[in-house]
Motif scaffolding. Structure first.
Motif, PDB file in Angstrom:
ATOM      1  N   UNK A 216       0.872  -1.312  -0.047  1.00 49.63           N
ATOM      2  CA  UNK A 216       0.065  -0.243   0.009  1.00 49.63           C
ATOM      3  C   UNK A 216       0.924   1.269  -0.239  1.00 49.63           C
ATOM      4  N   UNK A 217       2.245   1.061   0.020  1.00 50.08           N
ATOM      5  CA  UNK A 217       3.028   2.199  -0.054  1.00 50.08           C
ATOM      6  C   UNK A 217       2.989   3.513   0.595  1.00 50.08           C
ATOM      7  N   UNK A 218       2.675   4.774  -0.046  1.00 45.55           N
ATOM      8  CA  UNK A 218       2.566   6.116   0.729  1.00 45.55           C
ATOM      9  C   UNK A 218       1.536   6.030   1.881  1.00 45.55           C
ATOM     10  N   UNK A 219       0.482   5.421   1.593  1.00 44.70           N
ATOM     11  CA  UNK A 219      -0.663   5.408   2.539  1.00 44.70           C
ATOM     12  C   UNK A 219      -0.422   4.440   3.803  1.00 44.70           C
ATOM     13  N   UNK A 608       8.910   7.565  -5.278  1.00 47.29           N
ATOM     14  CA  UNK A 608       9.575   6.932  -4.454  1.00 47.29           C
ATOM     15  C   UNK A 608       9.672   5.296  -4.653  1.00 47.29           C
ATOM     16  N   UNK A 609      10.445   4.470  -4.186  1.00 53.80           N
ATOM     17  CA  UNK A 609      10.516   3.121  -4.200  1.00 53.80           C
ATOM     18  C   UNK A 609      10.406   2.485  -2.720  1.00 53.80           C
ATOM     19  N   UNK A 610       9.442   1.420  -2.573  1.00 54.40           N
ATOM     20  CA  UNK A 610       9.458   1.084  -1.188  1.00 54.40           C
ATOM     21  C   UNK A 610       9.192  -0.489  -1.438  1.00 54.40           C
ATOM     22  N   UNK A 611      10.498  -1.166  -0.825  1.00 50.24           N
ATOM     23  CA  UNK A 611      10.470  -2.613  -1.012  1.00 50.24           C
ATOM     24  C   UNK A 611      10.205  -3.247   0.395  1.00 50.24           C
ATOM     25  N   UNK A 612      10.097  -4.658   0.086  1.00 46.68           N
ATOM     26  CA  UNK A 612       9.825  -5.301   1.667  1.00 46.68           C
ATOM     27  C   UNK A 612      10.052  -6.716   1.061  1.00 46.68           C
ATOM     28  N   UNK A 613      10.660  -7.520   2.107  1.00 48.19           N
ATOM     29  CA  UNK A 613      10.672  -9.018   2.037  1.00 48.19           C
ATOM     30  C   UNK A 613      10.407  -9.544   3.184  1.00 48.19           C
ATOM     31  N   UNK A 614      10.024 -10.793   3.028  1.00 57.47           N
ATOM     32  CA  UNK A 614       9.801 -11.792   4.342  1.00 57.47           C
ATOM     33  C   UNK A 614       9.789 -13.100   4.145  1.00 57.47           C
ATOM     34  N   UNK A 615      10.402 -13.996   4.960  1.00 55.98           N
ATOM     35  CA  UNK A 615      10.620 -15.224   4.985  1.00 55.98           C
ATOM     36  C   UNK A 615       9.918 -16.152   6.456  1.00 55.98           C
ATOM     37  N   UNK A 643       8.508   1.758   3.988  1.00 53.96           N
ATOM     38  CA  UNK A 643       7.147   2.516   3.513  1.00 53.96           C
ATOM     39  C   UNK A 643       7.285   4.108   3.471  1.00 53.96           C
ATOM     40  N   UNK A 644       6.388   4.591   2.694  1.00 54.76           N
ATOM     41  CA  UNK A 644       6.585   6.108   2.465  1.00 54.76           C
ATOM     42  C   UNK A 644       5.661   6.831   3.227  1.00 54.76           C
ATOM     43  N   UNK A 677       3.741  31.401   3.277  1.00 58.82           N
ATOM     44  CA  UNK A 677       4.548  30.364   3.727  1.00 58.82           C
ATOM     45  C   UNK A 677       5.956  30.112   2.434  1.00 58.82           C
ATOM     46  N   UNK A 678       6.987  29.626   3.300  1.00 56.10           N
ATOM     47  CA  UNK A 678       8.114  29.252   2.830  1.00 56.10           C
ATOM     48  C   UNK A 678       7.957  27.995   2.049  1.00 56.10           C
ATOM     49  N   UNK A 679       8.741  27.710   0.803  1.00 56.07           N
ATOM     50  CA  UNK A 679       8.566  26.783   0.161  1.00 56.07           C
ATOM     51  C   UNK A 679      10.057  25.915   0.258  1.00 56.07           C
ATOM     52  N   UNK A 680       9.925  24.568  -0.022  1.00 56.32           N
ATOM     53  CA  UNK A 680      11.037  23.794   0.001  1.00 56.32           C
ATOM     54  C   UNK A 680      10.937  22.914  -0.962  1.00 56.32           C
ATOM     55  N   UNK A 681      11.442  23.260  -2.455  1.00 57.39           N
ATOM     56  CA  UNK A 681      11.295  22.421  -3.447  1.00 57.39           C
ATOM     57  C   UNK A 681      11.972  20.932  -3.471  1.00 57.39           C
ATOM     58  N   UNK A 682      12.757  20.813  -2.389  1.00 60.17           N
ATOM     59  CA  UNK A 682      13.562  19.648  -2.392  1.00 60.17           C
ATOM     60  C   UNK A 682      13.042  18.803  -1.412  1.00 60.17           C
ATOM     61  N   UNK A 683      11.881  19.013  -0.832  1.00 62.26           N
ATOM     62  CA  UNK A 683      11.261  18.010   0.273  1.00 62.26           C
ATOM     63  C   UNK A 683      10.807  16.846  -0.280  1.00 62.26           C
ATOM     64  N   UNK A 684      11.388  15.573   0.328  1.00 65.34           N
ATOM     65  CA  UNK A 684      11.204  14.260  -0.436  1.00 65.34           C
ATOM     66  C   UNK A 684      10.505  13.681   0.803  1.00 65.34           C
ATOM     67  N   UNK A 685      10.238  12.170   0.336  1.00 64.31           N
ATOM     68  CA  UNK A 685       9.532  11.320   1.082  1.00 64.31           C
ATOM     69  C   UNK A 685      10.049  10.918   2.484  1.00 64.31           C
ATOM     70  N   UNK A 686       9.238  10.768   3.502  1.00 60.65           N
ATOM     71  CA  UNK A 686       9.452  10.481   4.754  1.00 60.65           C
ATOM     72  C   UNK A 686       9.627   8.745   4.359  1.00 60.65           C
ATOM     73  N   UNK A 687      10.659   8.088   5.240  1.00 64.65           N
ATOM     74  CA  UNK A 687      10.651   6.713   4.993  1.00 64.65           C
ATOM     75  C   UNK A 687      10.407   5.927   6.506  1.00 64.65           C
ATOM     76  N   UNK A 688       9.679   5.146   6.211  1.00 69.18           N
ATOM     77  CA  UNK A 688       9.408   4.124   7.506  1.00 69.18           C
ATOM     78  C   UNK A 688      10.010   2.898   7.233  1.00 69.18           C
ATOM     79  N   UNK A 689      11.020   2.445   8.100  1.00 73.11           N
ATOM     80  CA  UNK A 689      11.654   1.117   7.898  1.00 73.11           C
ATOM     81  C   UNK A 689      11.423   0.241   9.087  1.00 73.11           C
ATOM     82  N   UNK A 690      10.726  -0.943   8.882  1.00 70.68           N
ATOM     83  CA  UNK A 690      10.746  -2.089   9.912  1.00 70.68           C
ATOM     84  C   UNK A 690      11.084  -3.283   9.685  1.00 70.68           C
ATOM     85  N   UNK A 691      11.753  -3.933  10.840  1.00 73.91           N
ATOM     86  CA  UNK A 691      12.178  -5.053  10.953  1.00 73.91           C
ATOM     87  C   UNK A 691      11.593  -5.751  11.912  1.00 73.91           C
ATOM     88  N   UNK A 692      10.944  -7.139  11.488  1.00 78.06           N
ATOM     89  CA  UNK A 692      10.459  -7.775  12.434  1.00 78.06           C
ATOM     90  C   UNK A 692      10.525  -9.149  12.463  1.00 78.06           C
TER      91      UNK A 692
END
Length: 1021
Positions: A216-219, A608-615, A643-644, A677-692
């Motif tokens: 579900x990526x960004x959401x 943005x690219x958001x991968x995952x794998x599980x075993x 995730x983004x 409001x001030x702008x930031x054209x370089x703002x990018x994805x926040x990334x959440x990384x989970x290990x379980x």
């Protein structure tokens, strides 16, 4: 005589019904091995009558000839057999262990094949809980889910939900809560849990780690809650009717000082700082005895403002059925809830239509539409609503009557001029000061088409539109009030406002699924494309000068008319894919990837690219485990994924300009525009990384199941707006990527199912979750309201203030600067004052001595459910709780004597020379050093532990025998009684509920929680 005949007829019908029973014997076998299946369940369909097989797979049961027996065993396909004229029925259950099927992203999987962290909950697990929001059904039942019901207000009782803690930093606590909420999908369509009627729900699936949610990526950065609604089943139309009525009361009521106690403490507070007493001895007697009607000594504000036994009614009707080719389910629901605070109420209407059609062997289609209307009312209360009413019932002193003999609502007391509140009496203002109305219209049409061109390959197109329209009206009535002598106007000019917020989310998805078995290997894959667009339009108009409450249209007044409006939109576009592989159900693997694009980022950082794998490894299926018959499943899991998060507002990458920014030109004010409001054209994805890493085990012939997880969840490149220098002007700061947040914890779930004899069935489930939140990296710390600090090395929103280490017992001790340093009160520090710790040891207590003094984030949540069934009787109880959560005791509970505001009864145990052994400071008028003020800084003695254990739900029901109900044309008839929030165990502030979503100033502004007693009925035709 009539009652006697009724009883006789009932017994006669029951005797006739049971006389139709026959005895059936048989054996249940495993389809693969041919071995007997001990402990298999046999149930008379539509009843609670049942039995289990013995060690040799044999069973005996009595049933009507027209009834159907359902044979089931955990992990096997159920089988149904009509009794007819048979006396012996042998059954072979499918040899392949199908296992429990779990709803996952874009499909289903066998639970035994899962490699991600997924929690599940079915309607059978919930029982007949009278919840006003479907979200409340999750409370205490799914590990890793933190759910706090912060308000009992009808129509506005949305709980705060977090999955595995707060994962992002925001400069305000409210934004943090909103941006840490999980994604909710109802039948695959983004929605909210308020949109679905609880009776429509078939199951919940909670996707907790990145491996299960990454598709579900960004959401999905904060987890995903998948809601599956009930579908139609082939066969005759089946009608279900459920109804209950509940009676609600506050779980607890604040205990405030009486007029007499307030008056004597106020006098004491005056003399403690060298001022004259406010009230005379004669007045104190009047307060104490209530001998003068000018002094309010009747019912307390809470006796007038809270409602005990407020009714809550709920009705639900569904019809489902169909043929093998077309199945349908239609449902409607109605709920009518009176609030436990006066002048609050809400009505909700729900409808749903789910239609599934098999057009041909290769083509399937469906059309679902659901909707709801929520119509809620609350007092306008000078534009602040019911929250301010509750706050004022706490802080206002009971010195004014609600009305005087002249019939007018009180606003002050002429007999106590300058010595009482001059505000309008809270109860009178709530009743006569105007009303706010909010209507939420929601509708979700959804259509899908599935095509299977070749075996095992399925293409699906799905389109939906989620429409929400919030219409609000706010009428503030001009009031004529009195102080007992004078009569005057108050509460403004008489004003009215209407607003409309229409939002639409359109989603289109296309997926392709393929699965193939080759020998002992099973391979499946999914690819997909989705696009989502959102638009909101807001329009508001207001007017002033209403002299009457009878006509409140916008054109019925002429003073200060105004109109405003706005619009915003955003869009997402994504590609995604998933591959699953398993070998003999023993070795499992899954890979996901999502390619997301968001309009909220600049052109260079949009995707943005958001991968995952599980075993997974199901060790129970190894040869060396075959002899361990008590171990049915023993699976290890491991996952990693990203995730983004795009929750930064719609236009952060571009400068925004306000065209209503006038400026001075030639000594005149002219219209113009300016950047806001001030702008930031370089703002990018926040990334959440989970290990379980996790373990799933099923033991003792599927009676005991266990799930355990340990996880580390890190949010990187956190999106936030840090403060900027005032020299840049009045501009909103730009959104930046800075900081890193970690949530680290573990989860444990246990479920046990057992039988005692042939008739008694029971189950016990329990779950525990622990989470530690920590800011690992932050370029600049944030201090909110002078008391809440977000800083590296500490939890988000940590309480920041002075540590209190005791109470001075003498004036000499209070002035001992060598031992305690110069206190904030300086030479005014006296016996009975709190001792501020000089943490840096420099001899002066000031702002530099503030430290972290509390953690508002929940550290532990837990819940346990016990059920029992015996010959038609069924019992269920749910306990739920929190261990480790700090909140602040706000200003109105501790510092009312700054003016003429009330105090809790806790201050009856205040420090005095005669009562030195207490942790409550002396009282002192306008003395700010003994309290945690509303604007800060915080004091450690005001940071409270809000841990609690609560009986969330208890229920006792009885299902009438099928043999009896069939004779009166019913397939099911059940009655029950239940209770919600009946018992709470806590050390929190007496009179206040610890289960509250407001972390800061918790005890002063919350609509109370409700406890209720419910009587209900379930009927099927």
């Amino acid at each position: 005589m009539k009652k006697l005949m009724t009883v006789f007829m009932f017994l006669l019908i029951a005797t006739f019904a049971f006389a139709q029973d026959v005895t059936i014997k048989g054996k249940v076998l495993d389809g693969d091995s041919g071995e007997p299946l001990p402990g298999a369940n046999i149930l008379v369909k539509g009843t609670v009558r049942g039995t289990v097989t013995d060690v040799d797979g044999n069973y005996v049961i009595n049933a009507d000839k027209n009834s159907t027996l359902v044979f089931s065993f955990v992990g096997y396909q159920s089988v149904e057999e009509v009794v007819g004229n048979r006396s012996t029925i042998d059954v072979t259950l499918a040899g392949e262990q199908l296992g429990e099927v779990v709803v996952v992203a874009y499909g289903t999987q066998k639970k035994s094949d899962l490699t991600g962290a997924i929690g599940t909950l079915s309607t059978e697990d919930i029982g007949s809980q009278s919840v006003t929001s479907a979200a409340n059904a999750l409370s205490g039942r799914v590990s890793g889910v933190q759910l706090i019901q912060g308000s009992g207000q009808p129509g506005n009782d949305n709980p705060t939900i977090q999955i595995r803690g707060i994962g992002t930093v925001r400069t305000s606590a409210g934004s943090q809560t909103d941006d840490s909420a999980p994604l909710v999908l109802v039948d695959g369509v983004q929605s909210t849990l308020n949109d679905v009627h609880p009776n429509d729900i078939e199951s919940f699936s909670v996707l907790k780690d990145a491996a299960s949610a990454a598709i579900y990526g960004a959401r999905a950065a904060n987890g995903v809650i998948l809601v599956t609604t009930k579908r139609g089943k082939s066969g005759k139309a089946k009608v279900n009717f459920d109804s209950y009525i509940a009676f609600q009361s506050p779980t607890t009521t604040p205990k405030m000082l009486s007029s007499y106690d307030f008056a004597r403490l106020k006098n004491e507070a005056q003399t403690n700082v060298g001022l004259n007493e406010v009230y005379t001895a004669e007045e104190l007697e009047l307060f104490k005895n209530g001998d003068d009607s000018r002094y309010y000594s009747g019912p307390t504000l809470f006796e007038q403002g809270y409602v005990n036994g407020a009714p809550l009614q709920n009705y639900y009707l569904s019809v489902n059925g169909g043929t093998e080719n077309t199945k349908y389910l239609f449902s409607v629901g109605y709920q009518d809830q009176e609030g436990i605070v006066i002048e609050t109420n809400s009505k909700r209407y729900n409808f749903r239509s789910n239609i599934d059609s098999k057009i041909s062997d290769k083509v399937r289609a469906g059309f679902n539409i659901s909707g709801s209307l929520t119509d809620s009312n609350e007092p306008n209360y000078s534009g602040y609503g019911v929250t301010q009413l509750v706050r004022d019932m706490i802080r206002r002193t009971p010195l004014n009557p609600m009305t005087y003999e002249n019939g007018y609502v009180s606003a002050g007391n002429a007999a106590l001029v300058g010595r009482t509140s001059t505000g309008i009496h809270p109860i009178g203002l709530a009743k006569y000061g105007g009303k706010n109305n909010t209507k939420y219209y929601r509708a979700t049409p959804n259509v899908y088409l599935e095509v299977e061109p070749v075996k095992d390959l399925v293409f699906k197109a799905n389109g939906s539109v989620y429409v929400q329209d919030r219409k609000q009206s706010q009428f503030r009535s001009k009031m004529t009030v009195s102080d007992g002598v004078n009569v005057f106007s108050s509460n403004g000019l008489g004003s009215y406002m209407e607003s409309d917020l229409l939002s639409t989310t359109s989603t289109f998805e296309m997926t392709g699924r393929y699965q193939k078995s080759i020998g002992k290997s099973h391979l499946s894959g999914l690819i997909g494309y989705t696009s989502q667009s959102f638009r909101s339009d807001y329009l508001a108009a207001s007017n002033q000068g209403y002299n009457s409450n009878l006509l409140t249209e916008l054109d019925a007044a002429t003073l200060n008319p105004s109109v405003s409006g706005s619009a915003s939109e955003w869009a997402l576009e994504s590609l995604f894919g998933r591959v699953n592989y398993d070998y003999e159900g023993k070795y499992l693997a899954e890979m996901n990837v999502r390619y997301d694009g968001s309009s909220r980022f600049g052109a260079n950082n949009r995707y943005g690219v958001f991968p995952s794998f599980s075993l997974g490894w199901n060790m129970a299926k190894e040869e060396f485990m075959k002899d361990l018959s008590d171990i049915n499943e023993f699976k290890f899991r491991g996952s990693w994924g990203q995730l983004g998060n795009q929750n930064i507002g719609n236009y952060s990458s571009v400068s925004t300009i306000n065209l209503d920014q006038p400026y001075v030109f030639g000594n005149s004010l002219v219209s113009g525009g300016a950047a806001i409001a001030m702008a930031n054209p370089n703002v990018r994805w926040e990334t959440t990384e989970t290990t379980d890493i996790g373990l799933d085990a099923v033991l003792f012939d599927y009676k005991l199941s266990l799930t355990a997880d340990y996880y580390v969840r890190k949010s990187k490149n956190v999106l936030l707006s840090p403060p900027i220098s005032a020299t840049l002007g009045n501009l909103s700061p730009p959104v930046q990527n800075q900081g890193e947040v970690e949530n680290r914890g573990y989860e444990l779930s246990l479920n046990y199912y057992g039988m005692a004899g042939d008739d008694f069935e029971y189950s016990i489930s329990a779950n525990w979750s622990h989470n530690d939140n920590k800011v690992l990296k932050l370029d600049s710390e944030f201090l909110s309201s002078n008391k809440v600090l977000t800083k590296e090395g500490y939890p988000i929103n940590s309480f920041y203030g002075h540590r209190i280490i005791g109470i001075f017992q003498s004036d000499a001790e209070a002035q001992d600067t060598d031992k305690y340093g110069v206190q904030p009160a300086g030479s005014a520090a006296s016996a009975g004052d709190y001792i501020y710790e000089d943490t840096d040891g420099n001899g002066v207590v000031n702002a530099a001595d503030r430290v972290i003094i509390g953690n508002p984030n929940i550290r532990n949540t837990f819940g346990t459910t016990w059920t029992a069934n015996y010959k038609g009787f069924n019992f269920r109880v749910l306990f739920q709780g929190v261990l480790g959560r700090d909140v602040e005791n706000g200003v109105y509970g501790t510092d009312g004597l700054r003016g003429y505001e009330n105090l809790t009864e806790r201050f009856l145990d205040r420090w005095t020379p005669e009562n030195p052994n207490t942790d409550v400071s002396r009282v002192a008028t306008n003395y700010k050093y003994n309290t945690s003020l509303f604007v800060g800084p915080a004091l450690s003695n005001a940071i409270l532990d809000a841990s609690y254990l609560r009986m969330k739900h208890i229920e006792l029901g009885y299902a009438f025998p099928n043999e009896l109900t069939q004779n009166i044309g019913l397939s099911n008839l059940r009655v029950y009684v239940s209770g919600q929030n009946l018992l709470t165990f806590t050390k929190f502030v007496d009179g206040f509920d610890p289960e509250d979503a407001q972390t800061f100033n918790n005890v002063n502004d919350s609509y109370p929680q409700a406890k209720s007693f419910t009587m209900g009925l379930n009927v099927s035709f």
